[in-house]
Design an enzyme around this catalytic site. Structure first.
Site, PDB file in Angstrom:
ATOM      1  N   HIS A  43       1.208  -1.320  -0.240  1.00  0.00           N
ATOM      2  CA  HIS A  43       0.309  -0.017   0.012  1.00  0.00           C
ATOM      3  C   HIS A  43       1.180   1.514  -0.441  1.00  0.00           C
ATOM      4  O   HIS A  43       0.479   1.956  -0.701  1.00  0.00           O
ATOM      5  CB  HIS A  43      -1.185  -0.230   1.639  1.00  0.00           C
ATOM      6  CG  HIS A  43      -2.291  -0.782   1.031  1.00  0.00           C
ATOM      7  ND1 HIS A  43      -2.241  -2.307   0.686  1.00  0.00           N
ATOM      8  CD2 HIS A  43      -3.855  -0.886   0.687  1.00  0.00           C
ATOM      9  CE1 HIS A  43      -3.370  -2.809   0.634  1.00  0.00           C
ATOM     10  NE2 HIS A  43      -4.391  -1.541   1.065  1.00  0.00           N
ATOM     11  N   LYS A 108      -9.162  -7.798   8.855  1.00  0.00           N
ATOM     12  CA  LYS A 108      -9.923  -7.644  10.328  1.00  0.00           C
ATOM     13  C   LYS A 108      -9.112  -6.307  11.388  1.00  0.00           C
ATOM     14  O   LYS A 108      -8.327  -6.329  11.338  1.00  0.00           O
ATOM     15  CB  LYS A 108      -9.268  -8.472  11.750  1.00  0.00           C
ATOM     16  CG  LYS A 108      -7.542  -9.017  11.532  1.00  0.00           C
ATOM     17  CD  LYS A 108      -6.782 -10.222  11.945  1.00  0.00           C
ATOM     18  CE  LYS A 108      -5.246  -9.806  12.648  1.00  0.00           C
ATOM     19  NZ  LYS A 108      -5.510 -11.160  13.533  1.00  0.00           N
TER      20      LYS A 108
END
Length: 191
Positions: A43, A108
């Site tokens: 990212h 998560k």
């Protein structure tokens, strides 16, 4: 495409804003098709690439990203254990990446207020994969191929072909958060 069968939503990728609009916090889903994996290192590289005005290695329009760093595969398997990474590690980069057309994220844990606002703006759904179920999740992965940034090892950008990948809608396109909804009744209890 999203279809409800026997109480579960079956998603076939690509995943569009229209598909995202059909899901609500708490829905159980099974995902089939192509998803891409990328963690914080990938990212960071992608947002830096965009900041330089350069093109990304894939078109993220109507795609799902799985925050994943898999273990090495055993002989004959496409992937090793592949449980979710804590999504908050991507929060600094997520609004920029959602602007690239991502419609689904899998990981998560909770997301920042800025990420939720970007999700609402861009019609995005956030799914949770069950932490601790990495070996079970791996059974849904039929193929794994590194697409870019191989120098990042398990954090490289990779293409996964999945069949009935299990997840739960944690934050829907309207910003409804299943973690908050699920905890609400217990906050009222006096112990």
């Amino acid at each position: 495409m999203v279809e409800k069968i026997d109480g579960k939503f079956h998603i076939t990728t690509p995943f569009t804003a229209e598909d995202s609009n059909k899901l609500h916090a708490g829905d159980s889903v099974l995902i089939t098709g192509t998803i891409y994996s990328a963690r914080d290192a990938a990212h960071k590289v992608m947002t830096e690439t965009l900041a330089r005005g350069e093109k990304l290695p894939i078109d993220w329009h109507n795609q799902m990203v799985y925050y994943l760093g898999p273990t090495p595969a055993k002989p004959g398997d496409p992937i090793g254990s592949c449980g979710p990474t804590t999504s908050g590690r991507m929060d600094a980069y997520t609004p920029t990446m959602l602007e690239q057309g991502i419609k689904g994220m899998i990981g998560k844990g909770s997301r920042s207020k800025e990420v939720v606002e970007s999700m609402k703006k861009n019609g995005v759904t956030y799914f949770a994969a069950v932490g601790g179920a990495a070996a079970l999740i791996a059974k849904s992965v039929k193929a794994y191929e590194v697409i870019a940034y191989p120098e990042l090892g398990p954090e490289a950008l990779a293409k996964l072909t999945v069949e009935n990948f299990p997840a739960i809608v944690v934050i829907d396109h309207e910003g409804n958060d299943f973690y908050e909804i699920g905890e609400a009744p217990y906050r009222k209890l006096k112990l």
